[in-house]
Design an enzyme around this catalytic site. Structure first.
Site, PDB file in Angstrom:
ATOM      1  CD  GLU A 101      -9.298  -4.971  13.818  1.00  0.00           C
ATOM      2  OE1 GLU A 101      -9.599  -4.130  14.697  1.00  0.00           O
ATOM      3  OE2 GLU A 101      -9.680  -4.879  12.634  1.00  0.00           O
TER       4      GLU A 101
ATOM      5  CE  LYS B 232     -12.676  -5.214  10.146  1.00  0.00           C
ATOM      6  NZ  LYS B 232     -11.786  -4.235  10.830  1.00  0.00           N
TER       7      LYS B 232
ATOM      8  CD  GLU C 116      -9.804  -1.847   9.436  1.00  0.00           C
ATOM      9  OE1 GLU C 116      -9.943  -3.023   9.080  1.00  0.00           O
ATOM     10  OE2 GLU C 116     -10.444  -1.343  10.371  1.00  0.00           O
TER      11      GLU C 116
ATOM     12  CB  CYS D  47     -12.942  -4.641  14.491  1.00  0.00           C
ATOM     13  SG  CYS D  47     -13.109  -2.997  15.211  1.00  0.00           S
TER      14      CYS D  47
ATOM     15  CG  ASN E 131      -7.094  -2.445  17.063  1.00  0.00           C
ATOM     16  OD1 ASN E 131      -6.134  -1.951  17.645  1.00  0.00           O
ATOM     17  ND2 ASN E 131      -7.134  -3.720  16.704  1.00  0.00           N
TER      18      ASN E 131
HETATM   19  N1  CDT Z   1     -10.947  -1.873  13.307  1.00  0.00           N
HETATM   20  C1  CDT Z   1     -12.203  -1.485  13.039  1.00  0.00           C
HETATM   21  O1  CDT Z   1     -12.915  -2.130  12.292  1.00  0.00           O
HETATM   22  N2  CDT Z   1     -12.620  -0.332  13.607  1.00  0.00           N
HETATM   23  C2  CDT Z   1     -13.872   0.280  13.340  1.00  0.00           C
HETATM   24  C3  CDT Z   1     -13.726   1.732  13.539  1.00  0.00           C
HETATM   25  C4  CDT Z   1     -14.853   2.517  13.011  1.00  0.00           C
HETATM   26  S1  CDT Z   1     -14.796   2.854  11.327  1.00  0.00           S
HETATM   27  C5  CDT Z   1     -13.585   4.008  11.141  1.00  0.00           C
HETATM   28  C6  CDT Z   1     -14.996  -0.243  14.219  1.00  0.00           C
HETATM   29  O2  CDT Z   1     -16.074  -0.552  13.682  1.00  0.00           O
HETATM   30  O3  CDT Z   1     -14.851  -0.278  15.439  1.00  0.00           O
END
Ligand code: CDT
Length: 307
Positions: A47, A124, A143, A169, A194
């Protein structure tokens, strides 16, 4: 005819704020070459693979963030990825921040075939984190400030000899993501991520990040009889540690390849797409066993009702 495709998960180590996109593209090109040397036909990148994970900073004025977004794909800067992949005869899936001509901002993946033709885009759906500045956090996960959630849903494309879907993600944590693709006969799901180890709303979950990552992708693969390729940007980026542990999961739910480092690393697996039918024709024969008439809450309701 065999439908075995050798897929590479091209994990990336951190991308610092000071790294130029040209430097990052150079790394991506090197990963394409390494994947090709390992016999890969399809290379999956993380990502937001072109930049640092910029939602960790809050910029009030989104226009000041424009340099982190792509307004065209390919562009003069990203063309070397497309050119190299076409020359090597490998397809790829690349995550990036997309700014559309009408000013919409999406967290996007593009899928490109072995001839360099764009197969499709995925934007997404599940956008985690927060939209406002939260100064008490050690770093932001804004995000929801930088990206709008896509309403295009989860498509599946006929490509690479099979049925290929994408997710990004946080999408991997939601069973609906896999099921909507499962209902389109998906055989291979490509997912960049990520995932910061530190989870501000409940730091007790930090130690479980790797467990949860594997849990959701293994169960999603098994319950839908599909391959899942999860690819991290891991390591310490701008002082924030992110989960690595990229993996390729079989329709049985078994992990068949897993990254060992937190840096740039290519892992490969021969994904036999016919293996999917061992599950979708037996235990998870949807036609025979699913009961959609008793699942109506899934689409009619968002939150839990407890009365
Ligand atoms: N990039 C991404 O979606 N990361 C989220 C982090 C947790 S929510 C702050 C994930 O689900 O891995």
């Amino acid at each position: 005819m065999s439908r075995i495709i050798r897929v590479a998960a091209a994990q990336m180590g951190p991308i610092q704020k000071a790294d130029s996109k040209e430097q990052v593209v150079h790394r991506l090109v090197a990963l394409l070459h390494e994947a090709k040397s390992k016999g890969a036909e399809l290379v999956v990148f993380p990502e937001l693979a072109l930049t640092t994970f910029f939602p960790r900073w809050y910029l009030e004025d989104l226009n000041e963030a424009n340099h982190w977004y792509e307004t065209e794909m390919p562009s003069p800067t990203t063309a070397p990825i497309f050119d190299t992949a076409r020359q090597l005869g490998v397809g790829f899936c690349l995550g990036y921040a997309e700014l559309t001509p009408t000013g919409h901002r999406f967290n996007t993946q593009v899928l490109v075939d072995q001839k360099g033709k764009v197969v499709g885009h995925y934007r997404k759906v599940h956008i985690p984190g927060h939209a406002e500045h939260e100064p008490d956090r050690p770093f932001q996960h804004a995000e929801r400030h930088y990206f709008e959630p896509s309403n295009e849903g989860f498509n599946v494309w006929q490509a690479f000899g099979g049925r290929v879907g994408m997710m990004i993600c946080n999408d991997r944590r939601w069973p609906e993501t896999y099921r909507v693709m499962g209902l389109q006969g998906v055989e291979l799901i490509l997912c960049g991520y990520n995932t910061p180890i530190y989870y501000a709303p409940d730091p007790e979950q930090n130690v479980l990040q790797g467990f949860h990552n594997a849990l959701v992708m293994q169960s999603g693969a098994y319950q839908n009889g599909t391959w899942v390729v999860g690819v991290a940007k891991g390591g310490i980026e701008e002082g924030v540690e992110s989960l690595a542990q990229s993996m390729i999961v079989a329709p049985s739910g078994q992990i068949v390849a897993q990254a060992l480092t937190q840096g740039d690393e290519v892992i490969v697996a021969d994904c036999d797409l016919d293996w999917c039918q061992k599950y979708t024709n037996t235990l998870f024969d949807f036609d025979k066993y699913r009961r959609p008439e008793v699942y109506t809450r899934i689409t009619s309701q968002r939150g839990a009702q407890r009365d």
